[in-house]
Design a protein around this motif. Structure first.
Motif, PDB file in Angstrom:
ATOM      1  N   GLY A  60     -20.994  52.760  -1.012  1.00  0.00           N
ATOM      2  CA  GLY A  60     -21.567  54.142  -0.809  1.00  0.00           C
ATOM      3  C   GLY A  60     -21.676  54.768   0.336  1.00  0.00           C
ATOM      4  N   THR A  61     -22.763  54.952   1.076  1.00  0.00           N
ATOM      5  CA  THR A  61     -22.696  55.726   2.382  1.00  0.00           C
ATOM      6  C   THR A  61     -22.473  54.861   3.576  1.00  0.00           C
ATOM      7  N   PHE A  62     -21.852  55.474   4.630  1.00  0.00           N
ATOM      8  CA  PHE A  62     -21.632  54.668   5.849  1.00  0.00           C
ATOM      9  C   PHE A  62     -21.837  55.558   7.110  1.00  0.00           C
ATOM     10  N   ALA A  63     -22.116  54.895   8.321  1.00  0.00           N
ATOM     11  CA  ALA A  63     -22.146  55.677   9.585  1.00  0.00           C
ATOM     12  C   ALA A  63     -20.964  55.343  10.245  1.00  0.00           C
ATOM     13  N   ARG A  64     -20.486  56.411  11.272  1.00  0.00           N
ATOM     14  CA  ARG A  64     -19.555  56.265  11.984  1.00  0.00           C
ATOM     15  C   ARG A  64     -19.992  56.191  13.433  1.00  0.00           C
ATOM     16  N   LYS A  65     -19.148  55.354  14.199  1.00  0.00           N
ATOM     17  CA  LYS A  65     -19.740  55.443  15.496  1.00  0.00           C
ATOM     18  C   LYS A  65     -18.484  55.220  16.507  1.00  0.00           C
ATOM     19  N   GLU A  66     -18.527  56.331  17.203  1.00  0.00           N
ATOM     20  CA  GLU A  66     -17.262  56.471  18.179  1.00  0.00           C
ATOM     21  C   GLU A  66     -17.475  55.941  19.336  1.00  0.00           C
ATOM     22  N   GLY A  67     -16.696  55.279  20.339  1.00  0.00           N
ATOM     23  CA  GLY A  67     -17.003  54.697  21.425  1.00  0.00           C
ATOM     24  C   GLY A  67     -15.705  53.964  22.062  1.00  0.00           C
ATOM     25  N   GLY A  68     -16.117  53.054  23.035  1.00  0.00           N
ATOM     26  CA  GLY A  68     -15.168  52.126  23.670  1.00  0.00           C
ATOM     27  C   GLY A  68     -15.761  51.332  24.651  1.00  0.00           C
ATOM     28  N   ASP A  69     -15.160  50.203  24.809  1.00  0.00           N
ATOM     29  CA  ASP A  69     -15.556  49.125  25.836  1.00  0.00           C
ATOM     30  C   ASP A  69     -14.337  48.371  26.069  1.00  0.00           C
ATOM     31  N   PHE A  70     -14.637  47.441  26.886  1.00  0.00           N
ATOM     32  CA  PHE A  70     -13.802  46.369  27.495  1.00  0.00           C
ATOM     33  C   PHE A  70     -13.352  45.320  26.598  1.00  0.00           C
ATOM     34  N   VAL A  71     -12.068  44.896  26.671  1.00  0.00           N
ATOM     35  CA  VAL A  71     -11.614  43.473  26.176  1.00  0.00           C
ATOM     36  C   VAL A  71     -10.958  42.969  27.542  1.00  0.00           C
ATOM     37  N   ARG A  72     -10.589  41.795  27.306  1.00  0.00           N
ATOM     38  CA  ARG A  72      -9.724  41.331  28.452  1.00  0.00           C
ATOM     39  C   ARG A  72      -8.600  40.728  27.916  1.00  0.00           C
ATOM     40  N   ILE A  73      -7.406  41.282  28.657  1.00  0.00           N
ATOM     41  CA  ILE A  73      -5.971  40.798  27.886  1.00  0.00           C
ATOM     42  C   ILE A  73      -5.300  40.246  28.968  1.00  0.00           C
ATOM     43  N   GLY A  74      -4.163  39.656  28.658  1.00  0.00           N
ATOM     44  CA  GLY A  74      -3.041  39.250  29.712  1.00  0.00           C
ATOM     45  C   GLY A  74      -3.192  37.852  30.098  1.00  0.00           C
ATOM     46  N   PRO A  75      -2.295  37.057  30.571  1.00  0.00           N
ATOM     47  CA  PRO A  75      -2.482  35.693  30.599  1.00  0.00           C
ATOM     48  C   PRO A  75      -3.618  35.455  31.514  1.00  0.00           C
ATOM     49  N   ASP A  76      -4.377  34.435  31.141  1.00  0.00           N
ATOM     50  CA  ASP A  76      -5.814  33.881  31.717  1.00  0.00           C
ATOM     51  C   ASP A  76      -6.812  35.073  31.502  1.00  0.00           C
ATOM     52  N   LEU A  77      -6.607  36.060  30.600  1.00  0.00           N
ATOM     53  CA  LEU A  77      -7.534  36.960  30.216  1.00  0.00           C
ATOM     54  C   LEU A  77      -8.153  37.886  31.413  1.00  0.00           C
ATOM     55  N   ALA A  78      -7.151  37.929  32.389  1.00  0.00           N
ATOM     56  CA  ALA A  78      -7.415  38.641  33.786  1.00  0.00           C
ATOM     57  C   ALA A  78      -7.731  40.088  33.791  1.00  0.00           C
ATOM     58  N   ALA A  79      -7.031  40.711  32.795  1.00  0.00           N
ATOM     59  CA  ALA A  79      -6.757  42.166  32.817  1.00  0.00           C
ATOM     60  C   ALA A  79      -7.852  42.974  32.084  1.00  0.00           C
ATOM     61  N   PRO A  80      -8.856  43.598  32.606  1.00  0.00           N
ATOM     62  CA  PRO A  80      -9.704  44.339  31.660  1.00  0.00           C
ATOM     63  C   PRO A  80      -8.890  45.647  30.867  1.00  0.00           C
ATOM     64  N   CYS A  81      -9.453  46.106  29.979  1.00  0.00           N
ATOM     65  CA  CYS A  81      -8.893  47.027  29.289  1.00  0.00           C
ATOM     66  C   CYS A  81      -9.861  47.753  28.219  1.00  0.00           C
ATOM     67  N   THR A  82      -9.975  49.150  28.668  1.00  0.00           N
ATOM     68  CA  THR A  82     -10.943  49.896  27.629  1.00  0.00           C
ATOM     69  C   THR A  82     -10.210  50.213  26.552  1.00  0.00           C
ATOM     70  N   VAL A  83     -10.811  49.877  25.331  1.00  0.00           N
ATOM     71  CA  VAL A  83     -10.302  50.134  23.947  1.00  0.00           C
ATOM     72  C   VAL A  83     -11.122  51.117  23.397  1.00  0.00           C
ATOM     73  N   ILE A  84     -10.588  52.294  22.917  1.00  0.00           N
ATOM     74  CA  ILE A  84     -11.187  53.192  22.511  1.00  0.00           C
ATOM     75  C   ILE A  84     -10.897  53.200  20.807  1.00  0.00           C
ATOM     76  N   GLY A  85     -12.170  53.547  20.074  1.00  0.00           N
ATOM     77  CA  GLY A  85     -12.068  53.506  18.338  1.00  0.00           C
ATOM     78  C   GLY A  85     -13.087  53.899  17.865  1.00  0.00           C
ATOM     79  N   GLU A  86     -13.344  53.783  16.793  1.00  0.00           N
ATOM     80  CA  GLU A  86     -14.216  54.155  15.676  1.00  0.00           C
ATOM     81  C   GLU A  86     -14.772  53.136  14.850  1.00  0.00           C
ATOM     82  N   LEU A  87     -15.879  52.713  14.582  1.00  0.00           N
ATOM     83  CA  LEU A  87     -16.614  51.880  13.807  1.00  0.00           C
ATOM     84  C   LEU A  87     -17.120  52.428  12.694  1.00  0.00           C
TER      85      LEU A  87
END
Length: 121
Positions: A6-33
């Motif tokens: 049925g009904t749902f809510a949308r939440k737009e935003g972004g936050d960091f994940v860590r990527i690359g070898p050793d998870l050393a590079a922060p990355c802002t990911v943008i999306g909608e939940l």
């Protein structure tokens, strides 16, 4: 237990994940939940994760996630690394970059704790 529909809510935003070898590079990911009403730890629902094609953004995938939401799923549409407002460079489906970011986002959808950085969409 049946997944809520049925009904749902949308939440737009972004936050960091860590990527690359050793998870050393922060990355802002943008999306909608897209969260179904009534979904919580005691009343879970199946989840999907989707990203855009080359040159697009998460907004290209929202119709698909909304369609799944109408059928009992919740999900996250996010912009691929290097596109749609993310802070990272294009990695062209590199397991160390795109793969690790997707793994963290899937873990987030599953309610995992202990991610390299908290994801708060």
């Amino acid at each position: 237990m049946d997944a809520p529909k049925g009904t749902f809510a949308r939440k737009e935003g972004g936050d960091f994940v860590r990527i690359g070898p050793d998870l050393a590079a922060p990355c802002t990911v943008i999306g909608e939940l897209i969260i179904l009403d009534g979904v919580r730890a005691g009343n879970p629902a199946p989840a999907i994760l989707t990203t855009n094609g080359f040159g697009g953004s998460y907004k290209d995938e929202l119709p698909a996630v909304q369609s799944f939401a109408k059928n009992g799923y919740f999900g996250l549409a996010y912009s691929g690394l290097g596109f749609g407002g993310t802070s990272c460079k294009i990695a062209l489906d590199s397991p160390a970059y795109d793969g690790v970011a997707a793994l963290q986002l899937v873990s987030f959808l599953g309610g995992a704790s202990g991610l390299p950085t908290p994801i708060r969409l």
